[in-house]
Design a protein around this motif. Sequence first.
Motif, PDB file in Angstrom:
ATOM      1  N   ILE A  96      -0.867  -5.506   0.881  1.00  0.00           N
ATOM      2  CA  ILE A  96      -1.142  -4.071   0.559  1.00  0.00           C
ATOM      3  C   ILE A  96      -2.584  -4.525  -0.337  1.00  0.00           C
ATOM      4  CG2 ILE A  96      -0.748  -2.054  -0.537  1.00  0.00           C
ATOM      5  CD1 ILE A  96       2.145  -2.451   0.348  1.00  0.00           C
ATOM      6  N   HIS A  97      -2.295  -5.369  -1.362  1.00  0.00           N
ATOM      7  CA  HIS A  97      -3.310  -5.740  -2.430  1.00  0.00           C
ATOM      8  C   HIS A  97      -4.645  -6.121  -1.501  1.00  0.00           C
ATOM      9  CE1 HIS A  97      -1.520  -4.592  -6.362  1.00  0.00           C
ATOM     10  NE2 HIS A  97      -0.808  -5.439  -5.971  1.00  0.00           N
ATOM     11  N   GLU A  98      -4.444  -6.847  -0.579  1.00  0.00           N
ATOM     12  CA  GLU A  98      -5.717  -7.426   0.298  1.00  0.00           C
ATOM     13  C   GLU A  98      -6.181  -6.251   1.052  1.00  0.00           C
ATOM     14  OE1 GLU A  98      -6.513 -11.174   3.056  1.00  0.00           O
ATOM     15  OE2 GLU A  98      -4.614 -10.571   2.896  1.00  0.00           O
ATOM     16  N   ALA A  99      -5.303  -5.470   1.657  1.00  0.00           N
ATOM     17  CA  ALA A  99      -5.941  -4.490   2.691  1.00  0.00           C
ATOM     18  C   ALA A  99      -6.364  -3.232   1.986  1.00  0.00           C
ATOM     19  CB  ALA A  99      -4.782  -4.005   3.647  1.00  0.00           C
ATOM     20  N   ARG A 100      -5.857  -2.912   0.808  1.00  0.00           N
ATOM     21  CA  ARG A 100      -6.233  -1.595   0.016  1.00  0.00           C
ATOM     22  C   ARG A 100      -6.880  -1.816  -1.209  1.00  0.00           C
ATOM     23  NH1 ARG A 100      -2.662   2.690   1.693  1.00  0.00           N
ATOM     24  NH2 ARG A 100      -3.983   3.670  -0.147  1.00  0.00           N
ATOM     25  N   PRO A 101      -8.252  -1.938  -1.151  1.00  0.00           N
ATOM     26  CA  PRO A 101      -8.923  -2.048  -2.617  1.00  0.00           C
ATOM     27  C   PRO A 101      -8.635  -0.990  -3.457  1.00  0.00           C
ATOM     28  CG  PRO A 101     -10.593  -1.889  -0.656  1.00  0.00           C
ATOM     29  CD  PRO A 101      -9.116  -2.104  -0.186  1.00  0.00           C
ATOM     30  N   ASP A 102      -8.342   0.449  -2.868  1.00  0.00           N
ATOM     31  CA  ASP A 102      -8.345   1.301  -3.598  1.00  0.00           C
ATOM     32  C   ASP A 102      -6.821   1.526  -4.545  1.00  0.00           C
ATOM     33  OD1 ASP A 102      -7.091   1.529  -0.852  1.00  0.00           O
ATOM     34  OD2 ASP A 102      -6.292   3.677  -1.516  1.00  0.00           O
ATOM     35  N   VAL A 103      -5.991   0.508  -3.978  1.00  0.00           N
ATOM     36  CA  VAL A 103      -5.001   0.536  -4.490  1.00  0.00           C
ATOM     37  C   VAL A 103      -4.658  -0.427  -5.639  1.00  0.00           C
ATOM     38  CG1 VAL A 103      -2.184   0.000  -4.235  1.00  0.00           C
ATOM     39  CG2 VAL A 103      -3.605   1.077  -2.553  1.00  0.00           C
ATOM     40  N   HIS A 104      -4.291  -0.044  -7.057  1.00  0.00           N
ATOM     41  CA  HIS A 104      -4.312  -1.011  -8.390  1.00  0.00           C
ATOM     42  C   HIS A 104      -2.627  -1.426  -8.352  1.00  0.00           C
ATOM     43  CE1 HIS A 104      -4.787  -2.549 -12.083  1.00  0.00           C
ATOM     44  NE2 HIS A 104      -3.750  -1.824 -12.469  1.00  0.00           N
ATOM     45  N   CYS A 105      -1.952  -0.570  -8.044  1.00  0.00           N
ATOM     46  CA  CYS A 105      -0.503  -0.937  -8.172  1.00  0.00           C
ATOM     47  C   CYS A 105       0.596  -0.565  -6.923  1.00  0.00           C
ATOM     48  CB  CYS A 105       0.115  -0.078  -9.374  1.00  0.00           C
ATOM     49  SG  CYS A 105       2.045  -0.192  -9.778  1.00  0.00           S
ATOM     50  N   VAL A 106       1.403  -1.477  -6.605  1.00  0.00           N
ATOM     51  CA  VAL A 106       2.226  -1.319  -5.598  1.00  0.00           C
ATOM     52  C   VAL A 106       3.815  -1.444  -6.274  1.00  0.00           C
ATOM     53  CG1 VAL A 106       3.179  -2.167  -3.380  1.00  0.00           C
ATOM     54  CG2 VAL A 106       0.745  -2.224  -3.975  1.00  0.00           C
ATOM     55  N   THR A 179      -3.527   3.678 -10.366  1.00  0.00           N
ATOM     56  CA  THR A 179      -2.807   3.098 -11.700  1.00  0.00           C
ATOM     57  C   THR A 179      -1.404   2.879 -11.569  1.00  0.00           C
ATOM     58  OG1 THR A 179      -2.539   5.404 -12.674  1.00  0.00           O
ATOM     59  CG2 THR A 179      -4.634   4.733 -12.748  1.00  0.00           C
ATOM     60  N   VAL A 180      -1.091   2.195 -12.467  1.00  0.00           N
ATOM     61  CA  VAL A 180       0.082   1.794 -12.629  1.00  0.00           C
ATOM     62  C   VAL A 180       1.091   3.047 -12.981  1.00  0.00           C
ATOM     63  CG1 VAL A 180       2.140   0.697 -14.031  1.00  0.00           C
ATOM     64  CG2 VAL A 180      -0.018  -0.640 -13.653  1.00  0.00           C
ATOM     65  N   GLY A 181       0.691   3.883 -13.842  1.00  0.00           N
ATOM     66  CA  GLY A 181       1.074   5.319 -14.244  1.00  0.00           C
ATOM     67  C   GLY A 181       1.188   6.246 -13.024  1.00  0.00           C
ATOM     68  N   GLU A 182       0.291   6.313 -12.310  1.00  0.00           N
ATOM     69  CA  GLU A 182       0.449   7.152 -10.984  1.00  0.00           C
ATOM     70  C   GLU A 182       1.437   6.623 -10.131  1.00  0.00           C
ATOM     71  OE1 GLU A 182      -2.998   9.085  -8.681  1.00  0.00           O
ATOM     72  OE2 GLU A 182      -2.828   7.116  -7.856  1.00  0.00           O
ATOM     73  N   ALA A 183       1.745   5.048  -9.747  1.00  0.00           N
ATOM     74  CA  ALA A 183       2.607   4.686  -8.930  1.00  0.00           C
ATOM     75  C   ALA A 183       4.044   4.937  -9.521  1.00  0.00           C
ATOM     76  CB  ALA A 183       2.206   3.183  -8.845  1.00  0.00           C
ATOM     77  N   PHE A 184       4.154   4.951 -10.974  1.00  0.00           N
ATOM     78  CA  PHE A 184       5.630   5.007 -11.263  1.00  0.00           C
ATOM     79  C   PHE A 184       5.950   6.455 -11.309  1.00  0.00           C
ATOM     80  CE2 PHE A 184       8.057   6.920 -14.776  1.00  0.00           C
ATOM     81  CZ  PHE A 184       9.211   6.112 -14.701  1.00  0.00           C
ATOM     82  N   LYS A 185       4.839   7.569 -11.517  1.00  0.00           N
ATOM     83  CA  LYS A 185       5.296   8.823 -11.561  1.00  0.00           C
ATOM     84  C   LYS A 185       5.549   9.186  -9.905  1.00  0.00           C
ATOM     85  CE  LYS A 185       1.439  10.017 -13.087  1.00  0.00           C
ATOM     86  NZ  LYS A 185       0.325  10.980 -13.389  1.00  0.00           N
ATOM     87  N   ARG A 186       4.833   8.655  -8.973  1.00  0.00           N
ATOM     88  CA  ARG A 186       5.128   8.928  -7.655  1.00  0.00           C
ATOM     89  C   ARG A 186       6.520   8.164  -7.231  1.00  0.00           C
ATOM     90  NH1 ARG A 186      -0.123   7.517  -5.112  1.00  0.00           N
ATOM     91  NH2 ARG A 186      -0.928   9.544  -5.363  1.00  0.00           N
TER      92      ARG A 186
END
Length: 254
Positions: A96-106, A179-186
């Motif tokens: 995911i990190h390689e394919a999605r430059p818009d993603v900071h946190c998985v 962001t990490v925060g967005e991923a956690f809240k999601r």
Amino acid sequence: MDMATDAHQASKLAARRDLAAAYRLIAHFGLDDSIYTHISARAEAGKENFLINPYGYRFEEVTAANLVTVDLEGNVIDDPERAGINKAGFTIHSAIHEARPDVHCVLHTHSVAGVAVSCLEEGLLPLNQWSMEFHGRTAYHDYEGIALDLAERERLVADLGDKPVMVLRNHGMLVCGRTVGEAFKRMHNLERSCRAQLALMGSGMTIRRVDDALAEHTAQQYEKWDSDHGVTDHDPEWEAYLRLLKRIQPDFEG
């Protein structure tokens, strides 16, 4: 050290702090699974190397200082505890990190509720305000066994597409965040959505559903709030979680 260098260093330290905080919060809310599942974040904004937990450490043991830095090929760049990384975690997160430059946190979990919903043919249903956040924004990936085969990365990325959430069939849940925060809240909302769905299904009562138009309207309301907070502006909800953690587990920053 000039101001630009100071800002760069502060950004790197904040990335470590936030990721360590997410590990601790996932454990605090009971969504961890022994030493398994993972949360990863880019080591620096715009860079390919990412941070992940040291292998064999429970989430409650993760700190900003013991996170491992790894590249997209699986080469360990920095490993303070010399613990290595989990290969299955690398497979999923590197793809995911390689394919999605818009993603900071998985962020990936194996919670009981999440795994249960991942085993339902119907998947996640937009039955309440929490779950409507994910209406039309959830991808599905069929189970292929424990994720040790690097060839699975191509199929996983194709199934994810541009969506922020993925149900890993018969396996668990995965979310992406800017962001990490967005991923956690999601993930926190996704977990509550799964718990509520299972409670409703087990109640034996008639479920009151909403139509697709209302579910889509609600999802767009969530997106508008997210666009106004959490990336270029401060994120009040994530800051509240950080205050909680600093009060109950202040060692996460060490």
